[in-house]
Design an enzyme around this catalytic site. Structure first.
Site, PDB file in Angstrom:
ATOM      1  N   ASP A   1       0.762  -1.246   0.000  1.00  0.00           N
ATOM      2  CA  ASP A   1       0.000   0.000   0.000  1.00  0.00           C
ATOM      3  C   ASP A   1       0.797   1.303   0.000  1.00  0.00           C
TER       4      ASP A   1
ATOM      5  N   CYS B   1     -16.369  -8.672 -16.126  1.00  0.00           N
ATOM      6  CA  CYS B   1     -17.422  -7.713 -15.785  1.00  0.00           C
ATOM      7  C   CYS B   1     -18.573  -7.806 -16.788  1.00  0.00           C
TER       8      CYS B   1
ATOM      9  N   CYS C   1     -22.263  -5.902 -16.963  1.00  0.00           N
ATOM     10  CA  CYS C   1     -22.683  -5.452 -15.625  1.00  0.00           C
ATOM     11  C   CYS C   1     -22.259  -3.993 -15.378  1.00  0.00           C
TER      12      CYS C   1
ATOM     13  N   CYS D   1     -21.738  -1.564  -9.989  1.00  0.00           N
ATOM     14  CA  CYS D   1     -20.903  -0.683  -9.165  1.00  0.00           C
ATOM     15  C   CYS D   1     -21.060   0.780  -9.582  1.00  0.00           C
TER      16      CYS D   1
ATOM     17  N   CYS E   1     -22.589   3.678  -6.944  1.00  0.00           N
ATOM     18  CA  CYS E   1     -21.671   4.646  -6.303  1.00  0.00           C
ATOM     19  C   CYS E   1     -22.403   5.964  -6.042  1.00  0.00           C
TER      20      CYS E   1
ATOM     21  N   CYS F   1     -15.361   3.082   2.261  1.00  0.00           N
ATOM     22  CA  CYS F   1     -16.643   2.758   1.635  1.00  0.00           C
ATOM     23  C   CYS F   1     -16.483   1.433   0.904  1.00  0.00           C
TER      24      CYS F   1
ATOM     25  N   CYS G   1     -19.129  -0.241  -3.800  1.00  0.00           N
ATOM     26  CA  CYS G   1     -18.902  -0.795  -5.147  1.00  0.00           C
ATOM     27  C   CYS G   1     -18.381  -2.225  -5.102  1.00  0.00           C
TER      28      CYS G   1
ATOM     29  N   CYS H   1     -20.948  -5.971  -6.028  1.00  0.00           N
ATOM     30  CA  CYS H   1     -20.326  -6.712  -7.130  1.00  0.00           C
ATOM     31  C   CYS H   1     -20.702  -8.198  -7.061  1.00  0.00           C
TER      32      CYS H   1
HETATM   33  C1  B12 Z   1      -4.472   6.175  -3.869  1.00  0.00           C
HETATM   34  C2  B12 Z   1      -5.257   4.952  -3.441  1.00  0.00           C
HETATM   35  C3  B12 Z   1      -6.616   5.103  -3.173  1.00  0.00           C
HETATM   36  C4  B12 Z   1      -7.367   6.420  -3.431  1.00  0.00           C
HETATM   37  C5  B12 Z   1      -7.616   6.562  -4.935  1.00  0.00           C
HETATM   38  C6  B12 Z   1      -8.256   5.338  -5.583  1.00  0.00           C
HETATM   39  C7  B12 Z   1      -7.783   5.081  -7.008  1.00  0.00           C
HETATM   40  N1  B12 Z   1      -8.676   4.742  -7.858  1.00  0.00           N
HETATM   41  O1  B12 Z   1      -6.616   5.194  -7.319  1.00  0.00           O
HETATM   42  C8  B12 Z   1      -8.635   6.232  -2.561  1.00  0.00           C
HETATM   43  C9  B12 Z   1      -8.407   6.847  -1.180  1.00  0.00           C
HETATM   44  C10 B12 Z   1      -9.924   6.852  -3.117  1.00  0.00           C
HETATM   45  C11 B12 Z   1      -8.688   4.716  -2.438  1.00  0.00           C
HETATM   46  C12 B12 Z   1      -9.839   4.009  -2.169  1.00  0.00           C
HETATM   47  C13 B12 Z   1      -9.882   2.637  -2.030  1.00  0.00           C
HETATM   48  N2  B12 Z   1      -8.826   1.799  -1.956  1.00  0.00           N
HETATM   49 CO1  B12 Z   1      -6.989   2.330  -2.371  1.00  0.00          CO
HETATM   50  N3  B12 Z   1      -5.216   2.651  -2.851  1.00  0.00           N
HETATM   51  C14 B12 Z   1      -4.614   3.690  -3.327  1.00  0.00           C
HETATM   52  C15 B12 Z   1      -3.136   3.353  -3.627  1.00  0.00           C
HETATM   53  C16 B12 Z   1      -2.279   3.899  -2.479  1.00  0.00           C
HETATM   54  C17 B12 Z   1      -2.619   3.882  -4.956  1.00  0.00           C
HETATM   55  C18 B12 Z   1      -3.535   3.585  -6.149  1.00  0.00           C
HETATM   56  C19 B12 Z   1      -3.076   4.253  -7.411  1.00  0.00           C
HETATM   57  O2  B12 Z   1      -1.950   4.112  -7.823  1.00  0.00           O
HETATM   58  N4  B12 Z   1      -3.977   5.023  -8.034  1.00  0.00           N
HETATM   59  C20 B12 Z   1      -3.743   5.636  -9.311  1.00  0.00           C
HETATM   60  C21 B12 Z   1      -4.648   4.966 -10.329  1.00  0.00           C
HETATM   61  C22 B12 Z   1      -4.395   5.604 -11.688  1.00  0.00           C
HETATM   62  O3  B12 Z   1      -4.205   3.614 -10.321  1.00  0.00           O
HETATM   63  P1  B12 Z   1      -5.114   2.333  -9.921  1.00  0.00           P
HETATM   64  O4  B12 Z   1      -6.409   2.716  -9.348  1.00  0.00           O
HETATM   65  O5  B12 Z   1      -4.269   1.390  -9.139  1.00  0.00           O
HETATM   66  O6  B12 Z   1      -5.420   1.757 -11.355  1.00  0.00           O
HETATM   67  C23 B12 Z   1      -4.361   1.276 -12.183  1.00  0.00           C
HETATM   68  C24 B12 Z   1      -4.777  -0.067 -12.797  1.00  0.00           C
HETATM   69  O7  B12 Z   1      -6.030  -0.471 -12.331  1.00  0.00           O
HETATM   70  C25 B12 Z   1      -4.737   0.246 -14.260  1.00  0.00           C
HETATM   71  N5  B12 Z   1      -5.740  -0.327 -15.113  1.00  0.00           N
HETATM   72  C26 B12 Z   1      -6.931   0.111 -15.436  1.00  0.00           C
HETATM   73  N6  B12 Z   1      -7.438  -0.663 -16.388  1.00  0.00           N
HETATM   74  C27 B12 Z   1      -6.537  -1.609 -16.657  1.00  0.00           C
HETATM   75  C28 B12 Z   1      -6.562  -2.676 -17.532  1.00  0.00           C
HETATM   76  C29 B12 Z   1      -5.441  -3.496 -17.596  1.00  0.00           C
HETATM   77  C30 B12 Z   1      -5.466  -4.605 -18.539  1.00  0.00           C
HETATM   78  C31 B12 Z   1      -4.314  -3.243 -16.762  1.00  0.00           C
HETATM   79  C32 B12 Z   1      -3.122  -4.078 -16.776  1.00  0.00           C
HETATM   80  C33 B12 Z   1      -4.337  -2.185 -15.877  1.00  0.00           C
HETATM   81  C34 B12 Z   1      -5.453  -1.381 -15.840  1.00  0.00           C
HETATM   82  O8  B12 Z   1      -4.804   1.642 -14.436  1.00  0.00           O
HETATM   83  C35 B12 Z   1      -4.246   2.271 -13.349  1.00  0.00           C
HETATM   84  C36 B12 Z   1      -2.831   2.677 -13.682  1.00  0.00           C
HETATM   85  O9  B12 Z   1      -2.230   1.695 -14.363  1.00  0.00           O
HETATM   86  C37 B12 Z   1      -3.184   1.797  -3.659  1.00  0.00           C
HETATM   87  C38 B12 Z   1      -1.907   1.089  -3.191  1.00  0.00           C
HETATM   88  C39 B12 Z   1      -0.885   1.022  -4.299  1.00  0.00           C
HETATM   89  N7  B12 Z   1       0.353   1.366  -3.984  1.00  0.00           N
HETATM   90  O10 B12 Z   1      -1.179   0.652  -5.418  1.00  0.00           O
HETATM   91  C40 B12 Z   1      -4.391   1.451  -2.762  1.00  0.00           C
HETATM   92  C41 B12 Z   1      -5.276   0.276  -3.173  1.00  0.00           C
HETATM   93  C42 B12 Z   1      -5.536   0.379  -4.654  1.00  0.00           C
HETATM   94  N8  B12 Z   1      -6.518   0.522  -2.458  1.00  0.00           N
HETATM   95  C43 B12 Z   1      -7.115  -0.533  -2.045  1.00  0.00           C
HETATM   96  C44 B12 Z   1      -8.384  -0.548  -1.414  1.00  0.00           C
HETATM   97  C45 B12 Z   1      -8.772  -1.822  -0.685  1.00  0.00           C
HETATM   98  C46 B12 Z   1      -9.225   0.576  -1.483  1.00  0.00           C
HETATM   99  C47 B12 Z   1     -10.697   0.656  -1.072  1.00  0.00           C
HETATM  100  C48 B12 Z   1     -11.528  -0.594  -1.384  1.00  0.00           C
HETATM  101  C49 B12 Z   1     -10.760   0.985   0.450  1.00  0.00           C
HETATM  102  C50 B12 Z   1     -12.121   1.240   0.998  1.00  0.00           C
HETATM  103  N9  B12 Z   1     -12.950   0.227   1.179  1.00  0.00           N
HETATM  104  O11 B12 Z   1     -12.471   2.347   1.307  1.00  0.00           O
HETATM  105  C51 B12 Z   1     -11.187   1.886  -1.883  1.00  0.00           C
HETATM  106  C52 B12 Z   1     -11.705   1.475  -3.272  1.00  0.00           C
HETATM  107  C53 B12 Z   1     -12.040   2.634  -4.160  1.00  0.00           C
HETATM  108  C54 B12 Z   1     -12.051   2.238  -5.645  1.00  0.00           C
HETATM  109  N10 B12 Z   1     -13.193   1.850  -6.166  1.00  0.00           N
HETATM  110  O12 B12 Z   1     -10.985   2.243  -6.274  1.00  0.00           O
HETATM  111  C55 B12 Z   1      -6.346  -1.793  -2.406  1.00  0.00           C
HETATM  112  C56 B12 Z   1      -7.019  -2.485  -3.611  1.00  0.00           C
HETATM  113  C57 B12 Z   1      -7.223  -3.974  -3.476  1.00  0.00           C
HETATM  114  C58 B12 Z   1      -7.913  -4.541  -4.699  1.00  0.00           C
HETATM  115  N11 B12 Z   1      -8.489  -5.723  -4.560  1.00  0.00           N
HETATM  116  O13 B12 Z   1      -7.950  -3.948  -5.757  1.00  0.00           O
HETATM  117  C59 B12 Z   1      -4.904  -1.189  -2.703  1.00  0.00           C
HETATM  118  C60 B12 Z   1      -4.108  -1.935  -3.768  1.00  0.00           C
HETATM  119  C61 B12 Z   1      -4.146  -1.201  -1.357  1.00  0.00           C
HETATM  120  C62 B12 Z   1      -3.599  -2.579  -1.011  1.00  0.00           C
HETATM  121  N12 B12 Z   1      -2.294  -2.740  -0.965  1.00  0.00           N
HETATM  122  O14 B12 Z   1      -4.316  -3.531  -0.814  1.00  0.00           O
HETATM  123  N13 B12 Z   1      -7.450   4.157  -2.680  1.00  0.00           N
HETATM  124  S1  SF4 Z   2     -20.120  -4.709 -10.070  1.00  0.00           S
HETATM  125 FE1  SF4 Z   2     -18.320  -6.046 -10.285  1.00  0.00          FE
HETATM  126  S2  SF4 Z   2     -18.764  -7.291 -12.109  1.00  0.00           S
HETATM  127 FE2  SF4 Z   2     -20.182  -5.569 -12.140  1.00  0.00          FE
HETATM  128  S3  SF4 Z   2     -19.129  -4.038 -13.406  1.00  0.00           S
HETATM  129 FE3  SF4 Z   2     -18.622  -3.580 -11.270  1.00  0.00          FE
HETATM  130  S4  SF4 Z   2     -16.698  -4.626 -10.921  1.00  0.00           S
HETATM  131 FE4  SF4 Z   2     -17.571  -5.525 -12.779  1.00  0.00          FE
HETATM  132  S1  SF4 Z   3     -15.636   3.110  -2.661  1.00  0.00           S
HETATM  133 FE1  SF4 Z   3     -16.618   2.715  -4.618  1.00  0.00          FE
HETATM  134  S2  SF4 Z   3     -18.825   3.111  -4.289  1.00  0.00           S
HETATM  135 FE2  SF4 Z   3     -17.717   4.008  -2.570  1.00  0.00          FE
HETATM  136  S3  SF4 Z   3     -17.479   6.156  -3.198  1.00  0.00           S
HETATM  137 FE3  SF4 Z   3     -15.587   5.060  -3.773  1.00  0.00          FE
HETATM  138  S4  SF4 Z   3     -15.910   4.423  -5.881  1.00  0.00           S
HETATM  139 FE4  SF4 Z   3     -17.920   5.000  -5.052  1.00  0.00          FE
END
Ligand code: B12
Ligand code: SF4
Ligand code: SF4
Length: 309
Positions: A131, A186, A189, A192, A196, A240, A243, A247
């Site tokens: 993380d 997905c 569907c 999510c 949201c 939160c 989403c 799922c």
């Molecule tokens: C900043 C951060 C947040 C921020 C911003 C969220 C975001 N979308 O980035 C906030 C505070 C909002 C947040 C919320 C949550 N987070 Co957070 N967060 C992070 C953190 C520190 C960095 C993420 C990041 O780099 N964001 C920048 C965006 C651009 O990157 P990304 O979301 O990871 O998406 C990348 C890929 O998905 C990719 N992608 C998109 N499409 C595709 C398709 C393909 C084919 C590929 C290869 C890649 C790809 O694109 C992005 C860049 O490459 C990571 C830890 C880490 N070091 O990675 C945890 C992390 C992502 N979080 C995590 C969690 C658990 C959550 C929450 C569920 C917590 C909660 N219940 O409140 C929520 C979920 C919100 C959501 N729907 O995303 C987990 C995710 C676990 C998982 N199963 O995915 C992580 C990995 C922490 C961990 N080590 O477990 N988070």
């Molecule tokens: S609810 Fe789950 S299966 Fe449906 S679109 Fe979102 S991530 Fe995909």
């Molecule tokens: S955790 Fe998911 S449902 Fe909740 S506010 Fe963030 S993106 Fe929306």
């Protein structure tokens, strides 16, 4: 078997023995496609006040800069789905934060994991992250064949859904690599996106972090939550799960066996009124080993007041 195969087999077996639920391995290299996605995300200010996301851009997209000589990125998943749920009228806390702080729990487990690898294989350099480091953990998990990135941005496994932490171990060991997860389950569907409450989920798996309830309740620190969001938080006081809860793949979630994630009784039961009455002193005492301490007492008070306003 050659040494690469032997080492890979040892690592996979050790990961399972250490209580990790999945282990996937990818070749360490710069993530060119992700760099473009991350840059666009940052340019659109989707990180809001999370200024740390602007730092170390090149390290974040290239593990070889983070760990010199890196050859492999090992992704480990840890299930945190709880066996008990919060009381219906409790202020909602994300499932990931019900028990002990996962950063501490997993960091300690990764340390042992790396030591076991060194004991068996010899001089291996590596660093474990969970993380808080500049690592694109979701992308590495997808590249290691562990699961796909859902429309809600989360890494989802077909077998047990998305309630997993992702940890990565970047090492100079040459290993056998998994194929990236090829499919996306997905389909049509949109549950999510529809659920949201703050419209943070955009097309193409982009989540606007600056609109997410998790951001407002955890990352904003002592800043105020914008008034136009009043009534939209559905009683979420810390993080939160909406989403993920909606799922369909999470109907396959199984309760975690990790005893460190056993929920704190206060978290399961406290209503907004009880949270409001909590002193800073008791907050510090109860949540000293919990991820909830990240938002501090003041942040939690702000969240609770916001829910009641
Ligand atoms: C900043 C951060 C947040 C921020 C911003 C969220 C975001 N979308 O980035 C906030 C505070 C909002 C947040 C919320 C949550 N987070 Co957070 N967060 C992070 C953190 C520190 C960095 C993420 C990041 O780099 N964001 C920048 C965006 C651009 O990157 P990304 O979301 O990871 O998406 C990348 C890929 O998905 C990719 N992608 C998109 N499409 C595709 C398709 C393909 C084919 C590929 C290869 C890649 C790809 O694109 C992005 C860049 O490459 C990571 C830890 C880490 N070091 O990675 C945890 C992390 C992502 N979080 C995590 C969690 C658990 C959550 C929450 C569920 C917590 C909660 N219940 O409140 C929520 C979920 C919100 C959501 N729907 O995303 C987990 C995710 C676990 C998982 N199963 O995915 C992580 C990995 C922490 C961990 N080590 O477990 N988070
Ligand atoms: S609810 Fe789950 S299966 Fe449906 S679109 Fe979102 S991530 Fe995909
Ligand atoms: S955790 Fe998911 S449902 Fe909740 S506010 Fe963030 S993106 Fe929306």
């Amino acid at each position: 078997m050659n040494s690469r195969q032997i080492h890979t087999q040892f690592i996979r077996q050790t990961a399972t023995r250490q209580g990790f639920n999945y282990c996937g391995i990818a070749k360490a290299q710069r993530l060119d496609d992700d760099a473009i996605r991350l840059e666009q995300w940052l340019n659109k200010d989707m990180h809001g006040a999370m200024k740390y996301m602007e730092n170390h851009f090149e390290l974040r997209v290239n593990p070889c800069l983070l760990v010199p000589g890196a050859r492999s990125v090992i992704t480990l998943l840890k299930n945190y789905f709880p066996s008990v749920q919060q009381q219906k009228d409790a202020a909602k806390i994300s499932k990931y934060a019900l028990g002990k702080d996962y950063h501490e729990v997993i960091r300690a487990q990764m340390k042992i994991f790396l030591q076991l690898i060194k004991d068996e294989i010899g001089e291996v350099h590596g660093r474990g992250f969970v993380d808080s480091a500049p690592v694109l953990e979701r992308s590495w998990a997808q590249r290691s064949g562990v699961g796909w990135i859902g429309k809600n941005g989360n890494l989802i496994t077909k077998e047990s859904g998305s309630f997993f932490f992702i940890a990565t171990l970047i090492t100079d060991l040459e290993l056998q690599y998994d194929d990236p997860f090829a499919k996306d389950y997905c389909g049509s569907c949109t549950k999510c996106i529809d659920a949201c409450p703050t419209e943070a989920i955009l097309p193409d798996k982009v989540v606007d972090g600056s609109k997410c309830i998790s951001y407002f309740t955890i990352e904003l620190k002592e800043l105020l939550i914008p008034a136009d969001l009043k009534g939209k938080f559905d009683n979420w006081a810390f993080g939160c799960d909406i989403c993920q809860d909606v799922c369909p793949w999470n109907r396959f979630s199984k309760p975690t066996h990790e005893t460190e994630f056993t929920p704190l009784p206060e978290v399961l039961n406290f209503t907004t009124k009880e949270w409001e009455a909590m002193t800073e002193e008791s907050f510090k005492k109860i949540f000293k080993d919990s991820a909830i301490s990240r938002t501090k007492w003041k942040g939690m008070q702000r969240n609770i007041k916001f829910l009641q306003s």
